[in-house]
Design an enzyme around this catalytic site. Structure first.
Site, PDB file in Angstrom:
ATOM      1  N   ASP A  61     -60.443  82.600 117.649  1.00 49.63           N
ATOM      2  CA  ASP A  61     -61.666  82.127 118.296  1.00 49.63           C
ATOM      3  C   ASP A  61     -61.390  82.053 119.797  1.00 49.63           C
ATOM      4  O   ASP A  61     -60.555  81.279 120.247  1.00 49.63           O
ATOM      5  CB  ASP A  61     -62.019  80.742 117.715  1.00 49.63           C
ATOM      6  CG  ASP A  61     -63.339  80.182 118.244  1.00 49.63           C
ATOM      7  OD1 ASP A  61     -63.707  80.506 119.385  1.00 49.63           O
ATOM      8  OD2 ASP A  61     -63.978  79.410 117.509  1.00 49.63           O
ATOM      9  N   TYR A 109     -61.875  74.365 115.471  1.00 46.73           N
ATOM     10  CA  TYR A 109     -63.213  73.754 115.388  1.00 46.73           C
ATOM     11  C   TYR A 109     -63.458  73.160 113.989  1.00 46.73           C
ATOM     12  O   TYR A 109     -63.216  73.833 112.978  1.00 46.73           O
ATOM     13  CB  TYR A 109     -64.230  74.839 115.728  1.00 46.73           C
ATOM     14  CG  TYR A 109     -65.668  74.415 115.692  1.00 46.73           C
ATOM     15  CD1 TYR A 109     -66.121  73.329 116.434  1.00 46.73           C
ATOM     16  CD2 TYR A 109     -66.591  75.127 114.926  1.00 46.73           C
ATOM     17  CE1 TYR A 109     -67.456  72.959 116.397  1.00 46.73           C
ATOM     18  CE2 TYR A 109     -67.938  74.761 114.899  1.00 46.73           C
ATOM     19  CZ  TYR A 109     -68.356  73.665 115.638  1.00 46.73           C
ATOM     20  OH  TYR A 109     -69.677  73.300 115.609  1.00 46.73           O
ATOM     21  N   ARG A 163     -82.531  92.546 109.745  1.00 43.69           N
ATOM     22  CA  ARG A 163     -81.371  91.848 109.184  1.00 43.69           C
ATOM     23  C   ARG A 163     -80.109  92.715 109.234  1.00 43.69           C
ATOM     24  O   ARG A 163     -78.994  92.211 109.117  1.00 43.69           O
ATOM     25  CB  ARG A 163     -81.668  91.374 107.741  1.00 43.69           C
ATOM     26  CG  ARG A 163     -80.543  90.565 107.116  1.00 43.69           C
ATOM     27  CD  ARG A 163     -81.022  89.693 105.966  1.00 43.69           C
ATOM     28  NE  ARG A 163     -81.883  90.365 105.039  1.00 43.69           N
ATOM     29  CZ  ARG A 163     -81.478  91.224 104.111  1.00 43.69           C
ATOM     30  NH1 ARG A 163     -80.210  91.508 103.976  1.00 43.69           N
ATOM     31  NH2 ARG A 163     -82.356  91.797 103.310  1.00 43.69           N
TER      32      ARG A 163
HETATM   33  C1  LIG Z   1     -64.584  76.556 119.471  1.00 39.09           C
HETATM   34  C2  LIG Z   1     -65.872  76.739 118.730  1.00 39.09           C
HETATM   35  N1  LIG Z   1     -65.984  77.774 117.900  1.00 39.09           N
HETATM   36  C3  LIG Z   1     -67.114  77.983 117.195  1.00 39.09           C
HETATM   37  C4  LIG Z   1     -68.187  77.117 117.295  1.00 39.09           C
HETATM   38  C5  LIG Z   1     -69.395  77.358 116.436  1.00 39.09           C
HETATM   39  O1  LIG Z   1     -70.418  77.953 117.170  1.00 39.09           O
HETATM   40  P1  LIG Z   1     -71.975  77.769 116.845  1.00 39.09           P
HETATM   41  O2  LIG Z   1     -72.330  76.366 117.186  1.00 39.09           O
HETATM   42  O3  LIG Z   1     -72.617  78.808 117.698  1.00 39.09           O
HETATM   43  O4  LIG Z   1     -72.154  78.038 115.377  1.00 39.09           O
HETATM   44  C6  LIG Z   1     -68.133  76.047 118.176  1.00 39.09           C
HETATM   45  C7  LIG Z   1     -69.292  75.140 118.334  1.00 39.09           C
HETATM   46  O5  LIG Z   1     -69.221  74.100 118.941  1.00 39.09           O
HETATM   47  C8  LIG Z   1     -66.932  75.832 118.896  1.00 39.09           C
HETATM   48  O6  LIG Z   1     -66.800  74.765 119.715  1.00 39.09           O
END
Ligand SMILES: Cc1ncc(COP(=O)(O)O)c(C=O)c1O
Length: 385
Positions: free
Chosen positions: A176, A107, A54
């Site tokens: 992101d 997202y 972990r």
């Molecule tokens: C732009 C973006 N960031 C983060 C995520 C989250 O990732 P995860 O599905 O691996 O938790 C997604 C998932 O679709 C995404 O499209």
């Protein structure tokens, strides 16, 4: 530095055991020590020392070193999902009473997580662009969070511009970078403090992995690796780390193929009478194209189109007619996927977010572009007829 080499070999400078071209997968939940004192020392540095799965594990550590090098960050921490990385990163940077600025569309579950934080006294404000930031910032604002290109609309944010503004106001920036992958865009070199990724998309590449990562300076990554990573428990498994390492080996060739196919499909749709708009930053007609060329070295193959219809039924019929695009929610894999918010998002949420009924998201896979174009052309025939 040569990114192809980083993807293939970096961090793997130990001698190849038995001449094996792939590193071993350390399937160990626990590591032992010669003395109690040694264990005590290791526990204090559990982001670097192998104590318990972990905390970290040698296979996960190797994936982290490769991702840090590719993203040009000092440290990386891998998680069991992209949301694991995003929620731990945001939590590590805010306390009760703090405020977060969110720039552009992000997202959905990231916004949901920010709403969830309201019960701990952390608030947030969404702003459309840099021009609205000055009026939205508060004395309690600590963090600016964004994606570029933005979620679903694929608008391009001027990364150097926004980070300069944020730095001037003493804010930490988190971006992101899943859409571009670290191969095509390196936000840390443009002033972003921390970059997060879902590894479940292009980096995994085979739709057989869910994972996430945060990359940045040790002063920001270490505290969250020692606290939120350990306490939330969204740990990455060594098996998934091995898939990340494997995904990175072929990332440059896969991304070149995704880019070529994605642009060919987008150009076809851009000229089609059944399509009102194509939101792909790689098209010269896209409003963010010039900024994109300045800050990105390539384009992935996820984009949206607005079909020329106000009818949910017609959108559904279009999706159902496609044979080579499978209907599904994720993206970035070898297989082409299609999804429509009008069909998968609650109507009131879609309308509040300003998403048109005819918006369809396409994730162009590795099938030949001609096959995909023919598939879309046939499905669109029904729509324009
Ligand atoms: C732009 C973006 N960031 C983060 C995520 C989250 O990732 P995860 O599905 O691996 O938790 C997604 C998932 O679709 C995404 O499209």
């Amino acid at each position: 530095m040569d990114d192809d080499w980083i993807c293939g070999r970096l961090g793997e400078d130990e001698p190849w055991v038995l001449g094996a071209v792939n590193p071993p997968v350390y399937e160990n939940s626990v590591f032992t020590f010669e003395t109690a004192e040694e264990l005590g020392e290791a526990i204090k540095n559990e982001d670097e020392r192998y104590v318990y799965w972990r905390g970290t594990n040698p296979t996960v550590d190797l994936a982290q070193r490769k991702l840090a090098a590719l993203e040009r960050g000092e440290r990386a921490k891998c998680f069991g999902s992209g949301m694991g990385a995003i929620s731990a990163t945001i939590s590590s940077l805010v306390s009760a009473g703090d405020h977060v600025l969110v720039l552009g569309a992000v997202y959905g579950p990231t916004t949901q997580f920010l709403r969830y934080l309201e019960k701990f006294g952390v608030t947030h404000t969404h702003v459309e662009d840099l021009a609205h930031c000055d009026s939205a910032i508060r004395g309690s604002t600590r963090l600016l969070y964004f994606e570029s290109p933005s979620y679903m609309a694929y608008q391009v944010v001027d990364i150097a511009g926004i980070t300069a503004w944020a730095r001037g106001h003493g804010l930490v920036t988190v971006m992101d970078n899943t859409w571009s992958t670290p191969l095509f865009q390196k936000p840390l070199t443009m002033g972003v403090d921390l970059v997060v990724h879902s590894l479940s998309k292009y980096i995994g590449g085979h739709s057989d992995l869910v994972g996430g990562v945060v990359v940045g300076p040790a002063r920001l990554v270490r505290p969250l690796a020692l606290t939120e990573y350990q306490l939330y428990g969204a740990a990455m498994s060594p098996h998934d780390a091995a898939k990340v390492i494997k995904g990175l080996r072929t990332l440059p060739v896969r991304m070149a193929a995704h880019q070529e196919r994605g642009l060919a499909v987008a150009a076809f749709l851009n000229d089609h009478p059944g399509v009102r708009a194509v939101n792909h930053p790689g098209l010269p007609s896209h409003p963010g194209h010039a900024v994109a060329l300045r800050q990105m070295s390539g384009f992935s193959s996820l984009f949206s189109v607005e079909l020329d219809t106000e009818s949910r039924e017609k959108v559904a019929a279009f999706l159902d007619k496609l044979r080579h695009f499978r209907i599904g929610v994720s993206w970035g894999g070898f297989e082409s996927l299609v999804n429509a918010p009008a069909l998968s998002t609650e109507e009131s949420v879609r309308a509040t977010m300003g998403i048109p009924v005819g918006l369809v998201r396409l994730s162009v896979g590795l099938e030949p572009a001609d096959t995909l174009i023919k598939d879309l052309g046939l499905a669109l025939e029904g729509l324009v007829a």
